[in-house]
Scaffold this motif. Sequence first.
Motif, PDB file in Angstrom:
ATOM      1  N   ALA A 136       9.266   0.301  -1.990  1.00 17.55           N
ATOM      2  CA  ALA A 136       9.551  -0.862  -2.852  1.00 17.55           C
ATOM      3  C   ALA A 136      10.750  -1.643  -2.314  1.00 17.55           C
ATOM      4  O   ALA A 136      10.734  -2.888  -2.273  1.00 17.55           O
ATOM      5  CB  ALA A 136       9.811  -0.401  -4.286  1.00 17.55           C
ATOM      6  N   GLU A 137      11.798  -0.930  -1.898  1.00 15.96           N
ATOM      7  CA  GLU A 137      12.973  -1.596  -1.342  1.00 15.96           C
ATOM      8  C   GLU A 137      12.626  -2.286  -0.026  1.00 15.96           C
ATOM      9  O   GLU A 137      13.122  -3.391   0.254  1.00 15.96           O
ATOM     10  CB  GLU A 137      14.093  -0.568  -1.129  1.00 15.96           C
ATOM     11  CG  GLU A 137      14.658  -0.014  -2.434  1.00 15.96           C
ATOM     12  CD  GLU A 137      15.615   1.148  -2.194  1.00 15.96           C
ATOM     13  OE1 GLU A 137      15.641   1.654  -1.045  1.00 15.96           O
ATOM     14  OE2 GLU A 137      16.319   1.555  -3.141  1.00 15.96           O
ATOM     15  N   MET A 138      11.785  -1.655   0.783  1.00 13.80           N
ATOM     16  CA  MET A 138      11.376  -2.267   2.046  1.00 13.80           C
ATOM     17  C   MET A 138      10.562  -3.530   1.785  1.00 13.80           C
ATOM     18  O   MET A 138      10.733  -4.542   2.477  1.00 13.80           O
ATOM     19  CB  MET A 138      10.550  -1.262   2.865  1.00 13.80           C
ATOM     20  CG  MET A 138      11.320  -0.030   3.315  1.00 13.80           C
ATOM     21  SD  MET A 138      10.247   1.112   4.220  1.00 13.80           S
ATOM     22  CE  MET A 138      11.277   2.566   4.310  1.00 13.80           C
ATOM     23  N   ALA A 155      12.847  -6.290   0.858  1.00 10.94           N
ATOM     24  CA  ALA A 155      13.618  -6.773   2.005  1.00 10.94           C
ATOM     25  C   ALA A 155      12.798  -7.756   2.830  1.00 10.94           C
ATOM     26  O   ALA A 155      13.282  -8.823   3.245  1.00 10.94           O
ATOM     27  CB  ALA A 155      14.062  -5.598   2.866  1.00 10.94           C
ATOM     28  N   VAL A 156      11.513  -7.411   3.075  1.00 10.21           N
ATOM     29  CA  VAL A 156      10.650  -8.297   3.862  1.00 10.21           C
ATOM     30  C   VAL A 156      10.332  -9.564   3.062  1.00 10.21           C
ATOM     31  O   VAL A 156      10.299 -10.681   3.612  1.00 10.21           O
ATOM     32  CB  VAL A 156       9.353  -7.563   4.266  1.00 10.21           C
ATOM     33  CG1 VAL A 156       8.362  -8.522   4.921  1.00 10.21           C
ATOM     34  CG2 VAL A 156       9.670  -6.412   5.215  1.00 10.21           C
ATOM     35  N   ALA A 157      10.095  -9.424   1.769  1.00 11.10           N
ATOM     36  CA  ALA A 157       9.769 -10.593   0.936  1.00 11.10           C
ATOM     37  C   ALA A 157      10.928 -11.579   0.879  1.00 11.10           C
ATOM     38  O   ALA A 157      10.712 -12.788   0.675  1.00 11.10           O
ATOM     39  CB  ALA A 157       9.407 -10.132  -0.471  1.00 11.10           C
ATOM     40  N   GLY A 158      12.148 -11.098   1.069  1.00 13.64           N
ATOM     41  CA  GLY A 158      13.310 -11.979   0.987  1.00 13.64           C
ATOM     42  C   GLY A 158      13.632 -12.719   2.261  1.00 13.64           C
ATOM     43  O   GLY A 158      14.617 -13.468   2.314  1.00 13.64           O
ATOM     44  N   THR A 159      12.833 -12.550   3.322  1.00 11.43           N
ATOM     45  CA  THR A 159      13.081 -13.243   4.590  1.00 11.43           C
ATOM     46  C   THR A 159      12.131 -14.422   4.747  1.00 11.43           C
ATOM     47  O   THR A 159      11.090 -14.496   4.089  1.00 11.43           O
ATOM     48  CB  THR A 159      12.889 -12.300   5.790  1.00 11.43           C
ATOM     49  OG1 THR A 159      11.522 -11.874   5.840  1.00 11.43           O
ATOM     50  CG2 THR A 159      13.799 -11.083   5.681  1.00 11.43           C
ATOM     51  N   THR A 160      12.490 -15.332   5.623  1.00  9.32           N
ATOM     52  CA  THR A 160      11.576 -16.427   5.984  1.00  9.32           C
ATOM     53  C   THR A 160      10.689 -15.967   7.123  1.00  9.32           C
ATOM     54  O   THR A 160      10.968 -14.965   7.795  1.00  9.32           O
ATOM     55  CB  THR A 160      12.365 -17.666   6.412  1.00  9.32           C
ATOM     56  OG1 THR A 160      13.083 -17.349   7.618  1.00  9.32           O
ATOM     57  CG2 THR A 160      13.342 -18.090   5.331  1.00  9.32           C
ATOM     58  N   LEU A 217       0.833  -1.200   0.000  1.00  8.54           N
ATOM     59  CA  LEU A 217       0.000   0.000   0.000  1.00  8.54           C
ATOM     60  C   LEU A 217       0.876   1.262   0.000  1.00  8.54           C
ATOM     61  O   LEU A 217       0.609   2.214  -0.745  1.00  8.54           O
ATOM     62  CB  LEU A 217      -0.933   0.002   1.213  1.00  8.54           C
ATOM     63  CG  LEU A 217      -1.774   1.275   1.410  1.00  8.54           C
ATOM     64  CD1 LEU A 217      -2.660   1.547   0.196  1.00  8.54           C
ATOM     65  CD2 LEU A 217      -2.633   1.153   2.677  1.00  8.54           C
ATOM     66  N   LEU A 218       1.918   1.258   0.823  1.00  9.61           N
ATOM     67  CA  LEU A 218       2.832   2.405   0.851  1.00  9.61           C
ATOM     68  C   LEU A 218       3.497   2.592  -0.516  1.00  9.61           C
ATOM     69  O   LEU A 218       3.715   3.731  -0.962  1.00  9.61           O
ATOM     70  CB  LEU A 218       3.892   2.210   1.933  1.00  9.61           C
ATOM     71  CG  LEU A 218       3.394   2.217   3.385  1.00  9.61           C
ATOM     72  CD1 LEU A 218       4.539   1.926   4.346  1.00  9.61           C
ATOM     73  CD2 LEU A 218       2.747   3.565   3.728  1.00  9.61           C
ATOM     74  N   ASN A 233       6.341   6.171   8.502  1.00  6.49           N
ATOM     75  CA  ASN A 233       6.912   5.611   9.718  1.00  6.49           C
ATOM     76  C   ASN A 233       5.867   4.778  10.435  1.00  6.49           C
ATOM     77  O   ASN A 233       4.768   5.256  10.725  1.00  6.49           O
ATOM     78  CB  ASN A 233       7.394   6.728  10.653  1.00  6.49           C
ATOM     79  CG  ASN A 233       8.559   7.515  10.079  1.00  6.49           C
ATOM     80  OD1 ASN A 233       9.675   7.028  10.063  1.00  6.49           O
ATOM     81  ND2 ASN A 233       8.286   8.718   9.593  1.00  6.49           N
ATOM     82  N   GLY A 234       6.215   3.537  10.701  1.00  2.00           N
ATOM     83  CA  GLY A 234       5.315   2.641  11.397  1.00  2.00           C
ATOM     84  C   GLY A 234       5.997   1.302  11.600  1.00  2.00           C
ATOM     85  O   GLY A 234       7.141   1.082  11.155  1.00  2.00           O
ATOM     86  N   PRO A 235       5.339   0.388  12.262  1.00  2.00           N
ATOM     87  CA  PRO A 235       5.938  -0.920  12.519  1.00  2.00           C
ATOM     88  C   PRO A 235       6.444  -1.614  11.257  1.00  2.00           C
ATOM     89  O   PRO A 235       7.526  -2.219  11.266  1.00  2.00           O
ATOM     90  CB  PRO A 235       4.797  -1.690  13.183  1.00  2.00           C
ATOM     91  CG  PRO A 235       3.997  -0.639  13.872  1.00  2.00           C
ATOM     92  CD  PRO A 235       4.040   0.540  12.957  1.00  2.00           C
ATOM     93  N   ALA A 236       5.699  -1.530  10.156  1.00  5.32           N
ATOM     94  CA  ALA A 236       6.122  -2.209   8.926  1.00  5.32           C
ATOM     95  C   ALA A 236       7.435  -1.634   8.404  1.00  5.32           C
ATOM     96  O   ALA A 236       8.336  -2.379   7.985  1.00  5.32           O
ATOM     97  CB  ALA A 236       5.034  -2.086   7.859  1.00  5.32           C
ATOM     98  N   THR A 237       7.577  -0.313   8.423  1.00  2.00           N
ATOM     99  CA  THR A 237       8.810   0.299   7.917  1.00  2.00           C
ATOM    100  C   THR A 237       9.979   0.054   8.860  1.00  2.00           C
ATOM    101  O   THR A 237      11.119  -0.136   8.420  1.00  2.00           O
ATOM    102  CB  THR A 237       8.614   1.808   7.711  1.00  2.00           C
ATOM    103  OG1 THR A 237       8.318   2.431   8.970  1.00  2.00           O
ATOM    104  CG2 THR A 237       7.474   2.085   6.744  1.00  2.00           C
TER     105      THR A 237
END
Length: 825
Positions: free
Chosen positions: A137-139, A142-147, A103-104, A119-123
């Motif tokens: 997009a970079e954030m 980064a999250v998509a690349g983690t388990t 969404l961001l 700014n928030g928990p997701a970021t």
Amino acid sequence: MSRAGRWVEHATTRLNGVIVSRPRAVVLAFLLVTAAFAGGMSAIETQTEPTEGFSEDLPEQEALDAIDREFDEPFEAESESTQLIHHGNDVLTREETLTMLRLLERIDAREDLRMGSANGPATVIARSIDPSAETPAEMRRAVAGTTDTEFRRVVRELSDDPRFSRGVSDDFNPSEASASTTITVVSHDVPEGFDDLQSIQTDVQSLASDEPADIRAFGSGVINAETGQIIADSLLIVMPIVLVLLLGFLVVAYRDPIDLALGLFALLMTLIWTFGFLGFSGIPFDQQQIAVPVLLLAVGVDFGIHFVNRYREETVKGYDAVPAMRTAADQLAIAFVIVTVTAVFGFGANVTSDLDPIRNLGIVSAVGIVFTFLIFGLFLPAAKLELDRLRERYGVPEFGTTPIASEDSALGRLLAVSVTVGERAPALFVVLLLLVGGGLGAYGAGVDTTFEQEDFLPPEEEPGYVEYIPEPFAPGDYTVTATLNLLEEEFAASQDASLTVYVEGPFEEDHALEALAEPTDDPPDTLAVGEGGRAETTSIVTVIQSHAESDEEFAALVARNDLDGNGIPDRNLDRIYAELFDSPAGSRAGQYLTDDRRGAQVEYTVESGATQSEISADGREQAERYRYAATATGQIVVFDAITAIIFDSAIQGLLLAVGLSGVFLVITYGVLEGMPMLGIVNVFPITIAVTSLVGTMRFLGYPLNALTATILSIAIGIGIAYSVHITARFIDEYRENDDVAASLRTTLTGTGGALTGSMLTTALGTGALALAITPVLGDFGALIALSVLYSFVISVVALPPALFLWDRVRSGSSAAESADPVVEA
């Protein structure tokens, strides 16, 4: 009649002579003025921010504005930001976090949304995974690349990070890495003076609604958008109902389609003139102003019914149109002037309020009443004569030409009952009414006074009747109240009742921090929630102490500059601040000390269950204990200050309305009739009506709020018309036969019938406001209808004994000379 009275009567007769002799010219002049006012309607501005104007110029609000302007609150919505509220069973899962970041990313891709940062928990989570991630997009990548396992480990590690914890709900579970709600703040890069944040936030809300998760956009723009929608929907619901009710009663009152059309056209002119004035004057149309057209329609109907009814009383006696209109106009002109002036006093008394919305309501309603008088006192009789000439010329039949009531009618006999009762024991009756009114007034003195933002917003669950409202009158969907309730429930710990003291001073002086901490030792009761009766505070002092506990080097610096060993440094404060602001605790420090070291805020935890007034009073007492200039502020304190002004406005408006009306009536009846005591007699019923209304408000649980605070003076303005009309007609009849009882019976069966019709239309018409969506308008509508009913009933009941008593006193207390025991009582 006195000489001055004869002069006024002569002037009135001449004016009415112009109206009846040149009706076409009068009608044309009014139509031209109507066209001019219609041009001003396009300039009307709508005020959509619910509480704007109420806190203007308050010291408490100025201090709160300074805090909002000078301190950094990372998870609070500023005027240029939008809150994204993410709600669900667990919104800290990897998938839910990716939803927020997507969404961001979509918001960031829209140039018109002017996204500056988020700014928030997701970021915070994303940057913890990849510190180099800057864009949404970079954030997301980064999250998509983690388990899932790695993701939850990061969330657990962030549990003590205030940047993360301030944005998650109270049910956050560090071990499970779960929470039901998060808040992300999106800031917008907008130029100074930018005024289209509302469209930005509504567009963000539209994007959020496309997501599969429950994400809501929230902020001042969303609130203002829904407030504007509420105003439009309330008008769309209320005005048709008012018009249908008025139409129904006007059909009964006029019983003639042409007279009905004329009355409706005069009402339309009244609204055009008033809204045109609103546009030309620059006064904004807000929720309070919704009451104005309803009030004016009510008063206009009252004037119209009286004029047509009085005219018909003459025509049924066989008089031609012009002589009948002359008689009706001559008799009603003075009464209309008196009613108008007293209504202006009642409505206009709100001009003295210190609150802009209440003051604006007083101005617009007072001006509208003057317009109503001009249209119904000058235009209506001229137009009525011209229409009657046209219908006679073209042979258009009349469908109803008799008055509403007569002595032989059931209504006439019912209205005349109070004459028989009042004649037997007038003094006893008057004393009894005074005791009842005084008792209700004393009881009503304890009525609550409130000011809450929720008063202006629709309830979370709309009333049941809304689902039966057909298109296009059906209201839209509202989310603001539900969102506010969600925030209150999910972030209760961070939104616990608190109080802030804004302190101004040079905080680089050696004693500055000691001065900031000293008042916490022995605070007032509602602030003494800490150990040993101390205050529990958060300030730059506690931030320094907290950082010292986690940083040995900083702790040593503080200790070297702490001369008395109490953990508060006494010198070299500029160096301590520099070290603190350069540390990880710098962002936290920026929330409690300004960059120029000239302003500080101290947050106090307050006693659970303490009332708004108790917290505010103790906060102001605490602020006085500081060595520097200090102001207690916060929403609780600001709303309490407004509440106090609302109460003062209500009492001040009531006293001013009663005082001015009483003086005016005494002078008027003294000048016109040589009977000044009739002014006191006129004020007597409305005083009892208002005290009864206040007592009823307390009994039914209606508080004085931003709109109902005006009800007391407005009740004077509307209600006194009933006693004025009865008294004016009584004087005319009394001149002819010098018999109080006969004059009262003729008055109550003639004028009383018109008063009954106008009471029903006014009460039901204004009562339709009770169907408005917002509570503040609903309460006002119910109370104004009740005040109209009280004013009518008490005027009919109280005036006969009061006039009998007045006549006995005026005739030289003949009853006292004959030792009449009732009069002596």
